[in-house]
Design an enzyme around this catalytic site. Structure first.
Site, PDB file in Angstrom:
ATOM      1  N   TYR A 124      81.781  44.614  79.491  1.00  0.00           N
ATOM      2  CA  TYR A 124      82.528  44.078  78.352  1.00  0.00           C
ATOM      3  C   TYR A 124      81.606  44.040  77.066  1.00  0.00           C
ATOM      4  CZ  TYR A 124      86.268  42.447  81.168  1.00  0.00           C
ATOM      5  OH  TYR A 124      87.422  42.421  82.071  1.00  0.00           O
ATOM      6  N   LYS A 171      78.459  42.669  93.790  1.00  0.00           N
ATOM      7  CA  LYS A 171      78.804  43.871  94.466  1.00  0.00           C
ATOM      8  C   LYS A 171      77.427  44.314  94.402  1.00  0.00           C
ATOM      9  CE  LYS A 171      81.332  46.882  96.578  1.00  0.00           C
ATOM     10  NZ  LYS A 171      82.393  46.686  97.542  1.00  0.00           N
ATOM     11  N   ASP A 205      84.761  42.267  96.743  1.00  0.00           N
ATOM     12  CA  ASP A 205      86.084  42.699  97.477  1.00  0.00           C
ATOM     13  C   ASP A 205      86.324  41.645  98.593  1.00  0.00           C
ATOM     14  OD1 ASP A 205      83.751  43.701  98.301  1.00  0.00           O
ATOM     15  OD2 ASP A 205      84.225  45.578  99.295  1.00  0.00           O
ATOM     16  N   ASP A 229      86.965  38.197  85.348  1.00  0.00           N
ATOM     17  CA  ASP A 229      88.116  38.568  84.676  1.00  0.00           C
ATOM     18  C   ASP A 229      89.545  38.738  85.773  1.00  0.00           C
ATOM     19  OD1 ASP A 229      90.034  38.730  82.624  1.00  0.00           O
ATOM     20  OD2 ASP A 229      89.169  40.655  82.023  1.00  0.00           O
TER      21      ASP A 229
END
Ligand code: NAD
Length: 344
Positions: A124, A171, A205, A229
């Site tokens: 972002y 991740k 995930d 988000d």
């Protein structure tokens, strides 16, 4: 003395939700002076920019903003006003609680999660460029200072609010440097809370699957901006949808309270949209201003109203935005204490 609050009604359903919410907050008796400013599509018409300086200046003075959703063009056009505001005011922590409500249909009845999303960097940061005509690059920025700061916010929140566990989401198996740094920063901060707040981490995930299957195993989640988000919408879905999901953007100098949802343009002006998320964002604002008893009373009035069957279309009801607000105001004015099952 009345509290001065910068009010940004926003686009789409924003103005009608802001009207309902300010009426409800006025009914708490605390006393607010609303300093109304325009951002988004309305500001383009009046000021030639979606984020006029007067919006930032007003929040710098009042230090508190209550904000409706703002439309962001997809793929082209102006940069997100929401991201611009968070960056200009260094509102580094995005707090998004997701808690089940009686009377709101969802897969689970007892979800109680708090999402703490880093709000200033990651993808972002808005650093993107084309590489020739047929490739594009977006740069993901993760810093130790911002990661430690958000982790500390999550742990301090857990301590202050009687929560027991913080889960860092990442991740780092793939993005070993950027997400690796985020995870390492969370681990460093976690050591300071050893013995007080449990700490663990999950790959994003797997986290999504776990939240869908076993949300009761989780408590406070801390995430970099993009995963935060996405996962906060997932968490909103677990408790009945975006219409009931509040949020707060907190910095050291200012705080802006806004729902998780967007401007839902197709419902604009129809007096149909659910104001719960903005009203509950207002309750987060009351806590921030030092009114925990009034915040409890307001949250209870919202929960009672929904549980008693006054609901907007998204929750299977037929109440309009303003009727729903009137019902909450009625409960606040009656001063009825909630049954223990509805109180926090
Ligand atoms: P959205 O949240 O506006 O709508 C998604 C779905 O949820 C729609 O079906 C909508 O009708 C429903 N919904 C949302 N809020 C509701 C409410 N209060 N009551 C009842 N139903 C509600 O998401 P979108 O359609 O992806 O985005 C629309 C615009 O909002 C886009 O321009 C997007 O960039 C912007 N947006 C702004 C913010 C913000 O200002 N913080 C956040 C998200 C999206």
């Amino acid at each position: 003395m009345a509290h001065r609050v910068t009010l940004i009604p926003g686009d789409g359903i924003g103005p009608e939700l802001a009207e309902a919410t300010t009426r409800v907050l006025d009914a708490t008796g605390i006393g607010f002076e609303w300093e109304r400013v325009e951002a988004g599509e309305a500001a383009i018409a009046s000021h030639g920019t979606p984020l006029p300086d007067e919006v930032i200046d007003s929040i710098r003075q009042t230090r508190i903003g209550l904000k409706g959703p703002i439309t962001t063009p997809v793929g082209s056009g102006f940069r997100s006003v929401n991201v611009g505001l968070r960056q200009a005011l260094d509102l580094y922590a995005n707090l998004r609680p997701a808690r089940s409500m009686q009377g709101v249909e969802s897969r689970y009845v007892d979800v109680d999660l708090v999402i703490v999303r880093e709000n200033t960097e990651d993808l972002y940061a808005g650093i993107e460029h084309m590489v020739g005509r047929d490739a594009a690059e977006s740069i993901k920025i993760i810093t130790r200072s911002a990661s430690e700061r958000i982790a500390r916010y999550a742990f301090d929140y857990a301590v202050a609010n009687g929560r027991h566990k913080v889960t860092a989401v990442h991740k780092a198996n793939i993005m070993k440097l950027s997400d690796g740094l985020f995870l390492e920063s969370c681990r460093t901060v976690a050591a300071d809370y050893d013995g007080r707040i449990e700490f663990e981490d999950r790959i994003v995930d797997n986290m999504c699957m776990q939240l869908v299957q076993k949300p009761d195993l989780y408590d406070v989640l801390v995430l970099p901006n993009l995963y935060g988000d996405i996962v906060s919408d997932l968490a909103a879905g677990l408790v009945g949808g975006l219409g009931v999901a509040p949020g707060a953007n907190i910095g050291t100098e200012a705080a802006v309270f806004e729902p998780v949802h967007g401007s839902a343009p197709k419902y604009a002006g129809l007096n149909k949209a659910n104001p719960t998320a903005l009203i509950l964002s207002g309750a987060l604002m009351l806590r921030h201003l030092g009114y925990p008893a009034e915040a409890d009373r307001l949250e209870t009035a919202v929960r009672e109203t929904i549980a008693s069957g006054t609901r907007t279309y998204d929750l299977g009801g037929s109440a309009g935005t303003s009727d729903f607000a009137d019902a909450i105001i009625g409960r606040l004015s009656a001063g009825v204490d909630a049954p223990a099952s509805l109180a926090r």
